[in-house]
Design a protein around this motif. Structure first.
Motif, short mmCIF file in Angstrom:
data_model
loop_
_atom_site.label_atom_id
_atom_site.label_comp_id
_atom_site.label_asym_id
_atom_site.label_seq_id
_atom_site.Cartn_x
_atom_site.Cartn_y
_atom_site.Cartn_z
N MET A 1 0.69 -1.38 -0.27
CA MET A 1 0.06 0.17 0.16
C MET A 1 0.62 1.69 -0.15
N ASP A 2 0.81 2.45 -0.64
CA ASP A 2 1.16 3.13 -0.52
C ASP A 2 0.88 4.33 0.64
N ARG A 3 1.82 5.37 0.96
CA ARG A 3 1.93 5.69 2.32
C ARG A 3 1.94 7.09 1.12
N ILE A 4 0.91 7.30 2.63
CA ILE A 4 0.65 9.28 2.24
C ILE A 4 1.53 9.91 3.64
N SER A 5 1.74 11.03 3.10
CA SER A 5 2.64 12.16 3.94
C SER A 5 1.88 13.10 4.37
N ILE A 6 1.97 13.09 6.07
CA ILE A 6 1.09 14.67 6.92
C ILE A 6 2.11 14.61 8.46
N ALA A 7 1.95 15.69 8.21
CA ALA A 7 1.97 16.64 9.27
C ALA A 7 1.70 16.62 9.92
N LEU A 8 2.02 16.84 11.58
CA LEU A 8 1.28 16.69 12.25
C LEU A 8 1.90 17.83 13.64
N SER A 9 1.36 17.59 15.08
CA SER A 9 2.27 18.62 15.89
C SER A 9 1.49 17.61 17.19
N VAL A 10 2.59 17.42 17.74
CA VAL A 10 2.01 16.04 19.20
C VAL A 10 3.13 16.90 20.28
N ASN A 11 2.41 17.70 21.24
CA ASN A 11 3.09 18.07 21.95
C ASN A 11 3.84 19.43 22.02
N GLY A 12 2.88 20.20 20.77
CA GLY A 12 3.66 21.36 20.56
C GLY A 12 4.71 21.42 19.40
N PRO A 14 6.55 20.06 15.76
CA PRO A 14 5.45 19.83 14.61
C PRO A 14 6.26 18.30 13.65
N TYR A 15 6.01 17.07 13.18
CA TYR A 15 6.78 16.08 12.79
C TYR A 15 5.29 16.00 11.52
N GLN A 16 6.15 15.14 10.56
CA GLN A 16 6.09 15.11 9.11
C GLN A 16 6.95 13.62 9.28
N LEU A 17 5.95 12.91 8.31
CA LEU A 17 5.70 11.44 8.22
C LEU A 17 4.83 10.99 6.87
N ALA A 18 5.17 10.02 6.59
CA ALA A 18 4.79 9.08 5.85
C ALA A 18 3.98 7.79 6.05
N VAL A 19 3.01 7.65 6.11
CA VAL A 19 2.06 6.41 6.96
C VAL A 19 1.19 5.57 5.51
N GLU A 20 1.09 4.72 6.00
CA GLU A 20 0.11 3.62 5.48
C GLU A 20 -1.18 3.76 6.07
N PRO A 21 -2.56 4.27 5.38
CA PRO A 21 -3.61 4.61 5.12
C PRO A 21 -4.48 4.13 6.79
#
Lengths: 164, 287
Positions: A1-12, A14-21
């Motif tokens: 399965m293709d990974r999807i790039s996401i950006a989120l903030s955890v505890n203030g 920022p993180y960028q990562l690619a995750v399987e849906p």
């Protein structure tokens, strides 16, 4: 399965990562980002151990896919203690023994933290209603309720201390 | 357990969402709040090949009051139904019922459309909307249809929504000055599934007689049902203790099911007791 790039903030932060849906938010927080305070108990939304705050509101991170959290701010129990000092809610749970094995504790603490933001002085019924979705399998809930009541006092004292 | 792999589609508009459903048909499931679908996927009881995540379709999240109708978009969360002043003013029974759905964390994510499309027999919303006489709007690339809530539920977890259709909104008649209502459910613990629940909406005429009544029971049988005999008993007269008792007696005849939590006869007796209770709430006499 293709990974999807996401950006989120955890505890203030920022993180960028690619995750399987199909990856659950809880697993990504725990395994990819190392926030092991997010506990996985039942994995179908019954136990509340995986509770986190999503844009300030309590949610079950086992019932969300990480791709859905793209662009959101998340708070885990690790985010309550940023200054090296325990948050008043954490301290209250220790003082009143609102824990035994500790498995449900992060979810309990985050649910209590959110409740106290809205209701600085909750009744016992309000506390029980707010924590009804968090199961503890060590004991009853008497000490946990008392911990939340204690946390309310500590937070009120802290506010009074801060007031000019 | 973890969900099986799926293709993830995230439409930005209603049209894109409907196009995705038209394209993938039976292989696709709509992901709204995920509070019922994701548990099933985690347990591998559901293995959709495609998930159409409608959470970014902003136009599905609107809530408005227009021409005597409260319009709830499919993506409106239970938390908002519980708290939004427009709901508490226009249809207070909805706010009261929403407060009983699951736990705070579930209400923050769960949606009106998702609850109706999932069609759990014990769901609060289905039962309450039946009492209000709501209409559900379904859309697909072929067009739009309005379905009275009575026709939505076909069986447990089964609706008349076709695979290519998206439930876009629910339309609820706004309560008037002379509308009386009641809602009650029985659960074994706070936030748990109801063993039975009941709701009623009564419209009184100028003399205080019941001009129109809708009484609904959920949780007892495969789908929420209206108690039409009870409604007829109430029609045309002021509410009295005798009429309430007679109306409630019909609830004991609703179809009930046995499961690990309760036998059918128990649910039927609960239903009778709850119907009595909601009618008394409507008259303003709390038991």
């Amino acid at each position: 399965m293709d990974r999807i790039s996401i950006a989120l903030s955890v505890n203030g932060k920022p993180y960028q990562l690619a995750v399987e849906p199909r990856r659950l938010l809880a697993d990504v927080l725990r395994r990819d980002l190392g926030f092991t305070g997010v506990h996985l108990g039942c994995e179908h939304g019954v136990c509340g151990a995986c509770t986190v705050l999503l844009d300030g509101e309590v949610v079950r991170s086992c019932l969300m896919f990480a791709v859905q959290a793209d662009g959101y701010e998340i708070l885990t129990v690790e985010g309550l203690n940023t200054s090296g000092e325990l948050h008043p809610v954490q301290r209250a749970f220790i003082e009143e023994f609102g824990f035994q094995c500790g498995f449900c504790t992060p979810g309990m603490i985050l649910s209590a933290y959110r409740l106290l933001q809205e209701h600085p002085n909750p009744s016992e019924y309000e506390i029980r209603r707010a924590l009804a979705g968090n199961l503890c399998r060590c004991t009853g809930y008497v000490d946990i309720v008392r911990s939340v009541q204690r946390a309310a006092v500590l937070l009120t004292q802290r506010e009074a201390y801060r007031a000019p | 357990m973890k969900p099986a792999p799926f293709r993830y589609v995230r439409p930005q508009t209603r049209m894109e969402a409907m196009e995705a459903l038209a394209r993938y048909g039976e292989d696709a499931k709509v992901l709204a709040g995920g509070q019922s679908l994701v548990p099933l996927m985690n347990l591998r009881l559901a293995r959709p090949k495609v998930l159409v995540d409608i959470n970014r379709v902003a136009e599905l999240g609107t809530l408005e009051r227009r021409d005597g109708v409260l319009i709830l978009g499919a993506l409106v969360r239970h938390r908002q139904v519980e708290r939004d002043v427009r709901v508490t003013e226009a249809c207070p029974i909805l706010s009261r019922a929403a407060a009983h759905i699951g736990f705070p964390a579930v209400r923050n994510r769960g949606t009106v459309g998702g609850s109706l499309a999932h069609a759990d027999p014990a769901a609060e919303l289905g039962c309450v909307l039946l009492a209000t006489g709501a209409v559900v709007v379904l859309e697909s690339t072929d067009g739009r249809r309005e379905v009275p809530i009575e026709d939505l539920f076909v069986g447990p977890y089964t609706t008349c929504i076709r695979p290519e259709e998206l439930l876009v909104e629910v339309r609820v008649p706004v309560f008037g000055e002379t509308t009386r209502w009641g809602f009650a459910e029985f659960t074994r613990h706070e936030g748990g599934f109801a063993l039975a629940l009941a709701a009623c909406v009564l419209h009184l005429d100028g003399q205080g007689r019941v001009a129109a009544a809708r009484v609904a029971v959920g949780g007892a049988g495969p789908v929420p049902v209206r108690l039409r005999e009870a409604e007829q008993v109430l029609q045309g007269a002021p509410l009295s203790e005798e009429r309430v008792a007679e109306a409630a007696s019909f609830a004991c005849a609703v179809e009930g099911y046995d499961d690990v939590h309760a036998p059918a006869w128990y649910r039927q007796r609960l239903a009778g007791w709850l119907v009595r209770r909601v009618l008394q709430q409507a008259v303003g006499e709390e038991m």
